[in-house]
Design an enzyme around this catalytic site. Structure first.
Site, PDB file in Angstrom:
ATOM      1  N   GLU A 158       0.836  -1.203   0.000  1.00 31.66           N
ATOM      2  CA  GLU A 158       0.000   0.000   0.000  1.00 31.66           C
ATOM      3  C   GLU A 158       0.865   1.245   0.000  1.00 31.66           C
ATOM      4  OE1 GLU A 158      -4.186  -1.100   2.296  1.00 31.66           O
ATOM      5  OE2 GLU A 158      -2.746   0.241   3.241  1.00 31.66           O
ATOM      6  N   CYS A 159       0.653   2.108  -0.970  1.00 32.54           N
ATOM      7  CA  CYS A 159       1.272   3.438  -1.036  1.00 32.54           C
ATOM      8  C   CYS A 159       2.792   3.354  -0.918  1.00 32.54           C
ATOM      9  CB  CYS A 159       0.666   4.360   0.016  1.00 32.54           C
ATOM     10  SG  CYS A 159       0.895   6.118  -0.358  1.00 32.54           S
ATOM     11  N   GLY A 160       3.356   3.570   0.267  1.00 28.80           N
ATOM     12  CA  GLY A 160       4.796   3.419   0.422  1.00 28.80           C
ATOM     13  C   GLY A 160       5.262   2.037   0.021  1.00 28.80           C
TER      14      GLY A 160
END
Length: 466
Positions: free
Chosen positions: A346-348
């Protein structure tokens, strides 16, 4: 007992005062912290102050009953004496300029919780009363029972403002915090610096607790927290696991799906770089027979012995040079993917799984480079629909989440297969998110287990079936 600490707007000192209250109360009782809204960083301060896991409540992610159940569960697991809820932005700020979705007021009303309003009273006396009166009159169903005056110049200023608020609004003032540089926290592009990164933050939290003890009437705060009586739950039973055992509580089973019976081991990236996780996501996985094993892509040289990886959000762009230097970990994750093992990012985590970030090498699982920008690339609540069955959701399933990032993925369209149609929000590109490659799925959208009830069940089931 329960209480909501809400601001009149941004930059009123809400997080430092809320964290200080949690710390001060924790010296006498068991405090379970909650945060309204899609936030990972403020809750890290709450956890540091109380020694209890942080939890989020959000009326965009959750139904009213899920909010009640999640609150009840949080208190029950730690045997908490009081639930202290820090609001988000101003009390009434949410998605709509009129409705209550996604704001603090909606959570306060759902929990029938009294509200203490935190007001920046710098240079205000009678006008402070006008602000409080406006907040009380806007929605009489929101029970504003107390006020904290922040940024007070001195005793004379405090007494005058206190008199104005109490006499003109019939609302109790429980204290005034003087203007103090010790109550300022360092920030970066996604907000406050996570508590896990700086040892000195623990000292700051101790200091905030002392300030609260000195300037606030905590007995009055506790009286207000008791004022609405016990919270009643409307439905059935929820089954959840705690330390390997199943418990059956008098609430409801609507939080998330619990059905996977096969034990799985999931490696969770958790360190200074990757620490954006909801406690509820961990618990939903554990409820579905997952054993979570934490590791550090930043410091560890090898992966633990696990069946799958969960790499959450964080700041890989800030630590890009250090992540590149840990070549053995990058190689291990790349090999883990090539061997067909499931990875969810997720994201990072998405950025770390790409080929590089700003020229620094990352895991090269996804054949795309990533880049930090000066402008926010995604800042929104998200509604997504799955194109097909994938690691965490089913075809045509609609779920909710949020996105907040300054990085972008430079996508090679010929090499990209997307799993999610973003109906609200931005995603990776062209309102698409969830890049799938083999058994790896990575996206910018952050998912809360209550907003995607099949998340943990599908993830664990898909792991066990490989």
């Amino acid at each position: 007992m329960r209480i909501v600490l809400a601001g009149t707007g941004s930059a009123v000192g809400k997080t430092t005062i809320s964290t200080g209250i949690m710390k001060a109360l924790s010296d006498e009782m068991n405090v379970q912290p909650f945060k309204v809204g899609p936030d990972y960083i403020d809750p890290s301060y709450h956890s540091l102050a109380t020694d209890n896991p942080p939890r989020n409540l959000d009326s965009f992610f959750m139904s009213e009953n899920q909010i009640r159940m999640s609150f009840f569960r949080g208190l029950d697991i730690v045997k908490g004496d009081i639930g202290v809820i820090e609001g988000v932005r101003g009390l009434y700020e949410g998605i709509s300029p009129i409705e209550d979705v996604g704001n603090t007021a909606s959570v306060a009303k759902t929990l029938n919780a009294p509200v203490i309003l935190i007001l920046n009273a710098k240079s205000l006396v009678k006008s402070a009363a006008a602000v409080v009166l406006g907040f009380k009159n806007l929605d009489p169903e929101v029970k504003i029972e107390g006020v904290i005056l922040n940024k007070i110049k001195g005793k004379r200023h405090y007494l005058k403002a206190k008199e104005a608020v109490e006499k003109l609004t019939s609302t109790r003032v429980i204290g005034g915090i003087p203007r103090n540089d010790d109550l300022v926290v360092n920030e970066r592009h996604l907000g406050l610096i996570p508590a896990i990164e700086e040892e000195k933050i623990a000292n700051n939290v101790d200091r905030w607790g002392e300030v609260v003890k000195e300037y606030l009437d905590l007995d009055a705060l506790i009286d207000i927290a008791k004022s609405q009586g016990k919270l009643s739950l409307k439905n059935q039973n929820i089954i959840y696991k705690n330390q390997g055992e199943y418990y059956n509580q008098n609430s409801s089973s609507e939080l998330w799906k619990i059905a996977n019976k096969n034990p799985v081991k999931i490696g969770v990236a958790m360190d200074e770089v990757f620490n954006f996780y909801y406690t509820e996501n961990f618990e939903s996985l554990e409820d579905n027979n997952a054993k979570l094993i934490f590791f550090s892509p930043y410091k560890d040289e090898e992966l633990p012995d696990v069946d799958a990886l969960y790499i959450g959000g964080g700041y890989p762009e800030v630590f890009a040079k250090d992540l590149q230097a840990n070549e053995s970990m990058r190689t291990a994750i790349n090999k883990f993917h090539n061997n067909g093992n499931p990875i969810y990012g997720e994201c990072g985590g998405l950025i770390y799984l790409s080929k590089s970030i700003d020229g620094f090498k990352t895991c090269n699982v996804l054949p795309h480079h990533s880049q930090m920008t000066d402008k926010v690339q995604g800042l929104s609540y998200v509604i997504a629909k799955s194109y097909e069955d994938n690691l965490i959701s089913n075809k045509d399933e609609i779920f909710r989440g949020h996105e907040f990032h300054y990085t972008k993925l430079c996508v090679n369209d010929d090499l990209a297969k997307f799993s999610f149609d973003i109906q609200r929000g931005r995603g990776i590109i062209n309102n698409q998110d969830g890049i799938t490659l083999g058994n790896t799925l990575a996206n910018f959208v952050h998912i809360h287990a209550c907003s995607c009830p099949n998340f943990a069940y599908n993830f664990t089931k898909n792991i066990s079936e490989l």
